[in-house]
Design a protein around this motif. Sequence first.
Motif, PDB file in Angstrom:
ATOM      1  N   ALA A  61      19.489  16.888 -33.973  1.00 29.34           N
ATOM      2  CA  ALA A  61      19.223  15.802 -34.920  1.00 29.34           C
ATOM      3  C   ALA A  61      20.526  15.076 -35.212  1.00 29.34           C
ATOM      4  O   ALA A  61      21.602  15.675 -35.165  1.00 29.34           O
ATOM      5  CB  ALA A  61      18.628  16.356 -36.213  1.00 29.34           C
ATOM      6  N   ASP A 101      15.426  16.022 -41.825  1.00 23.54           N
ATOM      7  CA  ASP A 101      14.012  16.353 -41.967  1.00 23.54           C
ATOM      8  C   ASP A 101      13.911  17.778 -42.513  1.00 23.54           C
ATOM      9  O   ASP A 101      14.427  18.712 -41.889  1.00 23.54           O
ATOM     10  CB  ASP A 101      13.326  16.262 -40.608  1.00 23.54           C
ATOM     11  CG  ASP A 101      11.829  16.522 -40.657  1.00 23.54           C
ATOM     12  OD1 ASP A 101      11.327  17.008 -41.695  1.00 23.54           O
ATOM     13  OD2 ASP A 101      11.161  16.245 -39.646  1.00 23.54           O
ATOM     14  N   PRO A 124      11.482  20.144 -39.689  1.00 22.19           N
ATOM     15  CA  PRO A 124      11.493  19.589 -38.332  1.00 22.19           C
ATOM     16  C   PRO A 124      10.523  20.338 -37.417  1.00 22.19           C
ATOM     17  O   PRO A 124      10.320  21.547 -37.567  1.00 22.19           O
ATOM     18  CB  PRO A 124      12.942  19.788 -37.889  1.00 22.19           C
ATOM     19  CG  PRO A 124      13.410  20.974 -38.665  1.00 22.19           C
ATOM     20  CD  PRO A 124      12.713  20.877 -39.993  1.00 22.19           C
TER      21      PRO A 124
END
Length: 174
Positions: free
Chosen positions: A82, A135, A138
């Motif tokens: 990410a 997030d 995720p």
Amino acid sequence: MTAPEFSRIERVDTIGAEPRAVTIDADAAERTALARRFDLVAIDRLTGTFTLRRDAAGIVAEGRVQAAVTQACSITGDPIAATVDEPVALRFVEASESGVDEVELADGDLDVIACDGGAIDLGETASETMALALDPFPRGPGAEAALRDAGVLSEEEAGPFGALAALKDKLAGR
């Protein structure tokens, strides 16, 4: 209270009305400690670029926080890469001047953070900005299959339209 894992202190009395650029980078040990704190597999990069200036209401910090991290899929635990590229616009005020606990902000308003001791910590600011931008749940590419294999219904199957579809299938089977 222990010091944050990634601390970059800026003394408030060194910040004037003229904008001053500050760039900070977390080293390997700091990134490892932050990954532990935020329950991440790894943090490969964490950088903050800020422009600091004093105004009548406090210290304004504007800029960006950028990071490259590896999170664990919330379903399978598989690693997921990410990135974070988050704008920052904050106003630091002395704790005694921070005012009300909760304030409704307009679009142009800056988030207000209380600071004590005549200093602000840009490292902790960057760390928290990164964590909030990630997030919280995720999901990797294998998550849907793992859920299906475990018997978990998808949102479409579990919702009211899923119930109607199952009823339709049941009625059609007569």
